[in-house]
Design an enzyme around this catalytic site. Structure first.
Site, short mmCIF file in Angstrom:
data_model
loop_
_atom_site.label_atom_id
_atom_site.label_comp_id
_atom_site.label_asym_id
_atom_site.label_seq_id
_atom_site.Cartn_x
_atom_site.Cartn_y
_atom_site.Cartn_z
CG HIS A 153 101.19 -19.36 6.86
ND1 HIS A 153 100.33 -18.32 7.12
CD2 HIS A 153 102.35 -19.05 7.50
CE1 HIS A 153 100.92 -17.42 7.87
NE2 HIS A 153 102.16 -17.83 8.12
CG HIS B 243 106.56 -20.52 8.41
ND1 HIS B 243 106.21 -21.02 9.64
CD2 HIS B 243 106.03 -19.26 8.37
CE1 HIS B 243 105.51 -20.13 10.30
NE2 HIS B 243 105.39 -19.05 9.55
CG ASP C 284 106.06 -14.62 13.66
OD1 ASP C 284 106.37 -14.82 12.47
OD2 ASP C 284 104.94 -14.96 14.14
CG HIS C 285 107.33 -18.80 12.98
ND1 HIS C 285 106.59 -19.85 13.50
CD2 HIS C 285 106.44 -17.82 12.71
CE1 HIS C 285 105.31 -19.50 13.52
NE2 HIS C 285 105.20 -18.27 13.05
CG HIS D 52 106.21 -15.63 8.04
ND1 HIS D 52 104.91 -16.09 8.04
CD2 HIS D 52 106.43 -15.13 6.80
CE1 HIS D 52 104.38 -15.89 6.84
NE2 HIS D 52 105.27 -15.30 6.07
CG ASP E 200 102.20 -19.28 11.72
OD1 ASP E 200 102.22 -19.70 12.90
OD2 ASP E 200 102.64 -18.16 11.39
CG HIS F 181 100.69 -17.48 16.24
ND1 HIS F 181 101.24 -16.25 16.54
CD2 HIS F 181 101.30 -17.91 15.12
CE1 HIS F 181 102.14 -15.95 15.61
NE2 HIS F 181 102.19 -16.94 14.75
#
Length: 254
Positions: free
Chosen positions: A111, A53, A57-58, A55, A128, A166
């Site tokens: 999400h 996805h 942080d990915h 975001h 996530d 995570h």
């Protein structure tokens, strides 16, 4: 295949999978540096990046990795993600020559609206969506969409390794205990996770069997979660029960 969770940021994992010939793929590289360190340490060649996805942080490390390596990047068709070579969607198959692997693409919104998971080789890279003892926040999707994703993932073979993005096991455990305090499988999971974390190891991957036994978001039809929901929602409305569970987790303070 060798599977390794690479720590990044405060609690992210970038999953690295490598074959005996030193060819490797990574999943959700939010930061290029942990990937570069692992490649150099183990003498690996990066061939593939899988994204679940949009975001940051990915995806934040993709541009740097593309500059340094001859890689193909797979990810959902979402204008918020740059640098993708192959857009994937529900029902697609990602077939890789090196490392030799095949993954089915599952659309698992909730999400985010374009979130996907990669399922194959006895693994599920769930980003996530499904966490150890939890699930992702509903930023863009509905409770029904996330519940559908949970049901689908729960139907995987029980030894499927769940590779989420995570290290949330112990924080999720506090909420799980609050809603399902008499669950012996949950107590066992918490003990094992505490031991792993105290050694400096990851509490992941988990298995779908362990998640079905201990994760409240996969147990919305269990007597314990039905009892917890009580009069909050109609007894026969499992979507409303899931929504109440997610809302309670959003506001939970241990």
């Amino acid at each position: 295949m060798r599977l390794t969770p690479l720590p990044a940021f405060e609690d992210n994992y970038i999953w690295l999978m490598a074959d005996a010939n030193g060819r490797a793929l990574v999943v959700d590289p939010g930061d290029a540096e942990p990937v570069e360190q692992a490649l150099a340490r183990d003498g690996l060649t990066l061939t593939t990046i899988l994204l679940t996805h949009h975001h940051a942080d990915h995806t934040g490390g993709v541009a740097a990795l593309r500059q340094r390596h001859d890689v193909r990047v797979f990810g959902p068709d979402d204008a918020r993600i740059g640098g993708i070579d192959v857009h994937v969607a529900e029902g697609d198959q990602v077939v890789l020559p090196e490392p030799a692997a095949r993954f089915a693409v599952w659309w698992v919104p909730g999400h985010t609206r374009t979130h996907v998971a990669y399922v194959g080789e006895g693994l599920a890279f769930t980003g996530d969506t499904l966490f150890s003892l939890g699930c992702g926040r509903l930023f863009e999707g509905s409770p029904q969409q996330m519940l559908t994703a949970m049901d689908r993932l729960a139907a995987l073979p029980e030894d499927t390794l769940i590779c989420c993005a995570h290290e949330y096991t112990l924080s999720n455990a506090r909420f799980a205990l609050a809603v399902d305090p008499d669950n012996a499988a949950l107590a066992h999971r918490i003990t094992a996770a505490r031991a792993a974390v105290s050694r400096g190891d990851a509490s992941l991957p988990t298995t779908i069997a362990d998640e079905r036994a201990a994760n409240p978001f996969l147990r919305v039809d269990s007597d314990a979660i039905i009892a917890w929901a009580g009069e909050r929602v109609p007894r026969n409305d499992r979507t409303a029960r899931f929504a109440a569970l997610r809302a309670a987790k959003d506001g939970f303070r241990a």
